[in-house]
Design a protein around this motif. Structure first.
Motif, short mmCIF file in Angstrom:
data_model
loop_
_atom_site.label_atom_id
_atom_site.label_comp_id
_atom_site.label_asym_id
_atom_site.label_seq_id
_atom_site.Cartn_x
_atom_site.Cartn_y
_atom_site.Cartn_z
N GLY A 105 -61.05 -22.70 -29.32
CA GLY A 105 -62.15 -23.66 -29.26
C GLY A 105 -63.50 -23.04 -28.95
N ILE A 106 -63.58 -21.71 -28.92
CA ILE A 106 -64.85 -21.02 -28.69
C ILE A 106 -65.01 -19.92 -29.74
N PRO A 107 -66.24 -19.48 -30.03
CA PRO A 107 -66.44 -18.45 -31.06
C PRO A 107 -65.82 -17.11 -30.67
N VAL B 151 -74.81 -12.12 -31.69
CA VAL B 151 -74.02 -13.34 -31.86
C VAL B 151 -74.47 -14.01 -33.15
N ASP B 152 -73.56 -14.13 -34.11
CA ASP B 152 -73.93 -14.75 -35.39
C ASP B 152 -72.88 -15.76 -35.85
N ASP B 153 -71.97 -16.16 -34.93
CA ASP B 153 -70.90 -17.07 -35.33
C ASP B 153 -70.93 -18.39 -34.54
N HIS B 154 -72.11 -18.73 -33.98
CA HIS B 154 -72.18 -19.93 -33.14
C HIS B 154 -72.63 -21.16 -33.93
N MET B 155 -73.10 -20.97 -35.17
CA MET B 155 -73.54 -22.14 -35.94
C MET B 155 -73.55 -21.78 -37.42
N SER B 156 -73.72 -22.80 -38.25
CA SER B 156 -73.79 -22.59 -39.69
C SER B 156 -75.13 -21.98 -40.05
N GLU B 157 -75.26 -21.53 -41.31
CA GLU B 157 -76.49 -20.84 -41.74
C GLU B 157 -77.72 -21.72 -41.63
N ASP B 158 -77.55 -23.04 -41.86
CA ASP B 158 -78.73 -23.92 -41.78
C ASP B 158 -79.05 -24.34 -40.35
N GLY B 159 -78.25 -23.90 -39.38
CA GLY B 159 -78.53 -24.19 -37.97
C GLY B 159 -78.18 -25.59 -37.54
N ASN C 9 -74.89 -27.17 -38.00
CA ASN C 9 -73.48 -27.42 -37.73
C ASN C 9 -72.88 -26.21 -37.03
N GLY C 10 -71.59 -26.34 -36.66
CA GLY C 10 -70.92 -25.22 -36.01
C GLY C 10 -70.69 -25.50 -34.54
N TRP C 11 -70.41 -24.42 -33.80
CA TRP C 11 -70.06 -24.57 -32.38
C TRP C 11 -71.26 -25.00 -31.53
N MET C 12 -72.40 -24.32 -31.71
CA MET C 12 -73.58 -24.65 -30.90
C MET C 12 -74.83 -24.57 -31.76
N PRO D 95 -69.03 -29.40 -28.80
CA PRO D 95 -68.94 -28.14 -29.56
C PRO D 95 -67.61 -28.04 -30.32
N ARG D 96 -67.69 -27.63 -31.59
CA ARG D 96 -66.49 -27.54 -32.43
C ARG D 96 -66.32 -26.12 -32.94
N SER D 97 -65.08 -25.63 -32.88
CA SER D 97 -64.76 -24.31 -33.43
C SER D 97 -63.40 -24.39 -34.10
#
Length: 944
Positions: free
Chosen positions: A425-427, A395-403, A405-408, A418-420
């Motif tokens: 609305g989910i990864p 799983v690599d699509d749950h947040m931004s690279e800096d950890g 932002n993103g869904w979780m 949680p935002r997608s």
């Protein structure tokens, strides 16, 4: 039910056959015999599913348990004649035989006999107190084991049986249900008038042996004030069962009731005690809440402060045990680290002794059908990690690279939404996980497992408010699919996506599982895709999306379900992380960030038994967590290997406790449980330290290469390409070896070398400090140093006349580091042993080796001595004579960065890696490892 009955009787007919001759044709013939006796069972009978189940059962083998014990004051008592009329055990055994292979049932019979035999005979007069710990693999059947122990203990004469079952109502209730089925034989309800027989109660219906119950299976069925006030126990034949939470109020109630309604005597201090009724207390998840995390003070003679106040659950558990003059305490856990840190001499006036397992520690082996960390993540070896089942998906699509932002994101708080940017609305990975679950349910139905439960776990946050939003989005996704596939409106895209997942994932995974893990995967065949798609349309209406927030109803309707199995997607957090069993768990989507060994290990709900559908299971998690589960598998294997050697040499639990307390790997268990606020005292004696996480920074690599070059120049001439006699042959090494090297040279190398901050077990400065301190007691003063070449790699001139063939080791692919599996092989670690020492280490290894399929699929004994045996012989000598604790071994390797693979830049200098094998030592010398709380929390996350 007819399938289960046919399988049970056919299994009994097959027992007398030679296991090597049992084939599908023979099984089919035996099934025909059973059906000839009971033609009514033909209705709805699935012959293919029954044959597949019996093939699996007769291919199961069970490993050998290992035990460390202390029999001081114990009287052996358990003989075969004592078991002749044990009806509780007999009916539980028959109940299990309908569900498990006979090999697994026999294994459970053996291990529960061993555990019960190490407790005291309940008929023995006088005061006695036995305390033990049973360590099983995660989700490997510990509840089944202690249910068997309870049945036998009740048969033997234990009258009060208390089970401490988790911190939450749902786990307590689930445990009660399991014991209703396996021990009581009827459903426990608040009103006892309506007896509904279940489980073992359907095997032997005699009401005269029915045990008494105090707690019941409802969500509020714990030990209550109302129950305490009305309950009186008379000294009768039938035992009493209490299943209670680890909750301060509940345990206070229970203690008060024991003292006021059961106590029949006083001790010399006027304390009320129970003499007539022997107690068995089972502590499930014994490392959780039961351990005293307060620091007890000891004087210079090692005597504990009698006025110490332990933490609440620990205090109350000990008081309950201490109130019975005849008592047995058995803890069960998969993560014994915290229990081993309990001080073996901890004791107070009120509570009595602490819960250290002073009588015994048992390591349970698993059956070959068990799937644990080693089966999914492999174990580290010199060739990288051994391959695991191909079930993990990154799983690599749950947040931004800096950890952030993103869904979780890692740093989200309570109330986060949680935002997608996806329509659902989910990864995409969560969509794929849900789709995988639908396919798994459909294939299970087509394989004849439609009546079995199927579950999916979604564990992405510990906050209930965030779980609610995840629950809503997952439910919306399922509803959308249900409308499209069920009504065949706008269904084309969904069907195409599912079909692509089938072809790209399920077909190759099932094939790979069958080829490489045939014992686990069996010969399960995938049906045709059109049949699977049709089955998905039929079952999608049955998918139930639930939140697990601590009530019994959430997760525990399984017990009351008849007919088709439940198909549940469970959205949860901490309530799911310990003990709770999700029946038929097929797919897990897991983003928890804690790196505590014991916390993470307990969250592995996906470990366990998956008969006939392991090829359909999936674990979706991050690459980082997959790496940490690899660490866990390795740490558990190291501890079990050490345990086996100590068991073979007759060590006691106290000696093992002292050994484990200095193990560097346990830096990463809960700091509170380690009773240390700011630092740890570490010993490296008897350990191996090896650099498996290395830099990719050119400046640091040059510095480390210079450190190795300087050391080799200082040492001068040595033995080139050493040869050693091993067994009946000769082993050869490429490279150069030096004997009798001064410790100052090794210390200088370590102080010049820079270890990677993520190399958790290897800190060069700390190692140098440890060797310096050991020199003060005349240990680690004389070293063997070897530069070992790697055979096929490109050569690098390390010094004049010394060209070293570099090792070719691939990296795990994580950016910013060069991380490998194992650096040292046992062959290299034994380089400094002479022939007699090598033979002695080999003998120790063979005597301590136990086959355990949860650790290795091999039933062949080892061909090389193990690391712990090598280090023991080096330090303690042969048979405890002629050891050389002054002798350390430093092995230096060059790795070829060009062969490392992804995320290791091109053009780097050779990567210097080293391993140190420390001899066993009795000196007790330690060094301090300092860490501040902020750094700890950032690195490992919160404790459980």
């Amino acid at each position: 039910m007819s399938n289960q009955s046919v399988i049970k009787f056919a299994q009994e007919l097959l027992v007398s056959e030679d296991p090597g001759t049992i084939s599908p044709a023979m099984i089919s013939a035996k099934i025909d015999q059973v059906l000839a006796f009971q033609p009514a069972w033909r209705e709805g009978f699935d012959l293919d599913a029954a044959i597949a189940e019996l093939v699996r059962r007769f291919s199961v083998w069970v490993g050998t348990d290992s035990t460390i014990r202390n029999d001081e004051g114990h009287r052996p008592w358990l003989e075969a004649s004592r078991k002749s009329d044990w009806r509780y055990w007999q009916r539980y055994r028959e109940y299990l035989e309908a569900r498990m292979s006979l090999a697994a049932v026999d294994g459970l019979d053996r291990s529960t006999d061993m555990i019960l035999g190490m407790l005291e005979d309940p008929l023995r007069d006088g005061a006695w107190d036995r305390r033990g710990l049973v360590v099983g693999h995660v989700q490997s059947g510990k509840t089944g084991n202690y249910t068997g122990l309870i049945c036998k203990a009740a048969d033997a004469g234990y009258k009060i049986i208390i089970v401490l079952a988790g911190l939450h109502n749902n786990l307590r209730s689930q445990t009660q249900m399991r014991l209703d089925e396996g021990f009581l034989g009827y459903e426990t309800r608040p009103i006892a008038d309506d007896i509904r027989e279940i489980g073992v109660g359907l095997v032997d219906r005699d009401p005269s042996i029915r045990p008494n119950y105090v707690t019941n299976r409802t969500n509020n069925g714990d030990f209550s004030t109302a129950r305490a006030n009305t309950l009186g126990i008379t000294p009768e034949q039938r035992p009493w069962l209490f299943v209670v939470k680890k909750n301060k109020t509940v345990l206070e109630r229970l203690l008060g009731w024991v003292r006021h309604h059961v106590a029949d005597a006083q001790d010399e201090n006027g304390r009320k005690i129970v003499k007539r009724l022997p107690l068995l207390l089972i502590d499930d998840e014994a490392d959780h809440a039961s351990v005293d995390t307060g620091e007890q003070i000891f004087d210079e003679d090692g005597n504990p402060d009698p006025e110490h106040q332990p933490t609440a659950i620990n205090s109350l558990t000990r008081k309950i045990v201490h109130t019975f003059s005849r008592s047995a305490y058995v803890g069960y856990t998969a993560t014994p680290f915290a229990n081993i840190f309990i001080h073996e001499r901890g004791e107070t006036k009120e509570e009595g002794p602490d819960l250290f397992p002073s009588a015994f520690i048992v390591n349970l082996a698993a059956p070959s059908s068990y799937v644990g960390p080693a089966q999914i993540f492999g174990l580290r070896s010199t060739a990288g990690r051994t391959p695991g089942l191909p079930l993990y998906r990154e799983v690599d699509d749950h947040m931004s690279e800096d950890g952030r932002n993103g869904w979780m994101p890692h740093t989200h708080r309570n109330g986060y939404a949680p935002r997608s940017d996806r329509e659902t609305g989910i990864p995409a990975t969560l969509e794929a996980a849900i789709d995988s679950f639908l396919i798994a349910c459909a294939v299970r139905r087509l394989r004849g497992q439609g009546d079995a439960h199927s579950s999916m776990l979604v564990h992405v946050t510990r906050f209930t408010s965030v779980q609610k939003i995840v629950h809503q989005k997952v439910e919306e996704y399922i509803l959308s699919l249900r409308q499209r596939l069920g009504r065949q409106i706008g269904h084309e895209d969904a069907e195409a996506r599912l079909g692509q997942l089938w072809l790209a994932d399920f077909v190759p995974t099932s094939q790979a599982s069958a080829e490489s893990f045939g014992t686990l995967a069996g010969d399960a065949v995938l049906p045709a895709w059109p049949d699977v798609l049709e089955a998905i349309r039929l079952i999608i209406a049955d998918i139930d999306v639930r939140m697990i927030n601590g009530t019994a109803k959430d997760a525990l309707d399984y017990a009351d379900q008849t007919g088709p199995g439940l198909k549940v997607i469970a959205i949860g957090g901490d309530k799911l992380s310990r003990g709770l069993t999700l029946e038929g768990l097929c797919v897990s989507y897991f983003l928890r960030t804690s790196k505590m060994y014991d916390t993470l290990m307990q969250m592995g709900r996906w470990f366990g038994y998956r008969p006939g559908y392991i090829d359909l299971c999936r674990l979706y998690t991050t690459g980082e967590l997959a790496g940490w589960f690899g660490h866990i598998a390795d740490a558990a294997e190291e501890l079990r290997e050490e345990f086996d050697l100590m068991a073979a040499s007759g060590a006691t639990p106290r000696e093992y406790g002292l050994k484990v307390q200095s193990h560097p790997v346990l830096l990463v268990t809960s700091r509170l449980k380690m009773r240390s606020a700011k630092s740890f005292m570490l010993s490296f004696s008897g350990q191996v330290s090896e650099t498996i996480t290395l830099f990719t920074d050119e400046t640091v690599l040059k510095r480390n290469l210079d450190a190795a070059t300087d050391l080799v120049r200082r040492l001068g001439e040595g033995e080139d390409n050493p040869e050693r006699r091993r067994g009946d042959g000769i082993q050869r090494w490429q490279g150069r070896l030096w004997n009798n090297v001064a410790a100052t040279d090794v210390i200088a190398f370590l102080n010049s070398y820079r270890t990677h901050p993520e190399a958790y077990k290897v800190n060069s400065v700390l190692l140098a400090e440890f060797i310096t301190k050991m020199n003060l007691v005349n240990e680690l003063t004389s070293w063997t140093v070897a530069v070992v070449g790697g055979g096929r790699g490109v050569s690098h001139p390390l010094a004049e006349g010394l060209d070293v063939a570099m090792l070719r080791r691939s990296s795990d692919g994580v950016e910013g580091r060069y991380s490998i599996g194992r650096l040292l092989s046992p062959r290299d670690e034994a380089l400094d042993l002479d022939k007699d020492e090598w033979d002695a280490a080999m003998a120790i290894t063979t005597s301590g080796w136990k086959p355990d399929p949860a650790r290795s699929r091999s039933v062949e004994s080892p061909s090389d001595p193990s690391g712990p045996a090598i280090r023991r012989v080096r330090g303690e000598g042969m048979d405890g004579q002629g050891g050389h604790p002054e002798r350390g071994l430093l092995l230096i390797y060059l790795l070829d960065p060009a062969e490392a693979g992804r995320n290791v830049p091109a053009g780097l200098p050779p990567v210097v890696a080293f391993g140190i094998s420390f001899p066993a030592s009795e000196s007790g010398t330690k060094v301090e490892y300092k860490v501040n709380n902020v750094a700890w929390m950032q690195e490992y996350g919160g404790a459980d």
